[in-house]
Design an enzyme around this catalytic site. Structure first.
Site, mmCIF file in Angstrom:
data_model
loop_
_atom_site.group_PDB
_atom_site.id
_atom_site.type_symbol
_atom_site.label_atom_id
_atom_site.label_comp_id
_atom_site.label_asym_id
_atom_site.label_seq_id
_atom_site.Cartn_x
_atom_site.Cartn_y
_atom_site.Cartn_z
ATOM 1 N N CYS A 81 27.682 -1.038 -3.125
ATOM 2 C CA CYS A 81 26.570 -0.325 -3.739
ATOM 3 C C CYS A 81 25.453 -0.106 -2.706
ATOM 4 O O CYS A 81 25.653 0.577 -1.728
ATOM 5 C CB CYS A 81 26.102 -1.052 -4.995
ATOM 6 N N HIS A 185 30.756 -0.771 -7.953
ATOM 7 C CA HIS A 185 30.810 -2.232 -8.017
ATOM 8 C C HIS A 185 32.235 -2.675 -8.324
ATOM 9 O O HIS A 185 32.634 -2.707 -9.487
ATOM 10 C CB HIS A 185 29.870 -2.760 -9.105
ATOM 11 N N GLU A 187 33.362 -5.624 -8.335
ATOM 12 C CA GLU A 187 33.300 -6.856 -9.125
ATOM 13 C C GLU A 187 33.052 -6.595 -10.605
ATOM 14 O O GLU A 187 33.225 -7.488 -11.438
ATOM 15 C CB GLU A 187 32.232 -7.799 -8.555
#
Length: 213
Positions: A81, A185, A187
């Site tokens: 990001c 992202h 994650e």
């Protein structure tokens, strides 16, 4: 276990990144300690927030020079990001600032047209060329979770690994040698994001094995 240094400069969802890396079998460590980062097999630069204060925080910890040194010696680095944007030369955000200069190009506001900003949500990423980072994913592309208002513009189109569209088509995965960045992202991107992180950990493990041989 593959040691991943999650660079701690006070900005970004470090714990979420750490947990995701643990989930894919790595041994992550959130740290700004130079010796610990030197001993890592790979580095992750997370980030949430604005570019200029992020660079100020990195500068205050003496991290830009260390990051350039380690990546220059071949240590894999993944920017996430804002962390991806910091890899570039400059950003126009909040009046502008110089970045790490690891990938040539600039960061400018996303031209979203009439679409709501910031760009928040899942968006299909199209893979433009092969990369170790996407080796475990469908060849055409897949969706990832984005949250951002600015986009990186690589000077060399050949460094664009993946792109997506939100008002305009823009680079959402970029790479130069062992320096890689994703605007989304991983994650927060379910199984596809975890597969991408698993591929990055594998890249770090392979490089570490070569160095040790």
């Amino acid at each position: 276990m593959t040691r991943i240094g999650v660079i701690d400069y006070g900005m970004g969802n470090r714990r979420a990144v750490e947990k995701a890396l643990e989930h894919v079998g790595a041994a992550p460590k959130i740290t700004a300690d130079h010796d610990e980062l030197r001993n890592a097999d790979g580095l992750v630069l997370p980030g949430v927030g604005a570019f200029p204060p992020a660079m100020r925080n990195l500068d205050a910890l003496g991290l830009p020079e260390l990051i350039r040194e380690l990546t220059g010696h071949g240590t894999p680095l993944l920017g996430i990001c804002l962390g991806m944007q910091l890899l570039f030369d400059t950003s126009e955000e909040l009046g502008g600032a110089a970045g790490l200069g690891l990938i040539g190009g600039e960061v400018t506001r996303l031209n979203a047209g009439s679409l709501r900003m910031p760009h928040i949500g899942w968006n299909e990423v199209r893979f433009e060329r092969a990369s170790p980072l996407t080796a475990e994913l469908p060849s055409q592309g897949c969706p990832f979770y984005h949250v951002h208002s600015f986009a990186a513009r690589p000077r060399d189109p050949g460094q664009i690994i993946g792109s997506t569209e939100y008002g305009e088509r823009f680079a959402t995965i970029a790479a130069r040698d062992n320096v890689l960045g994703v605007q989304f992202h991983p994650e927060k991107s379910s199984r596809h994001g975890l597969r991408m992180l698993h591929a990055f950990v594998g890249l770090c493990a392979a490089r570490s094995s070569r160095v040790a041989a």
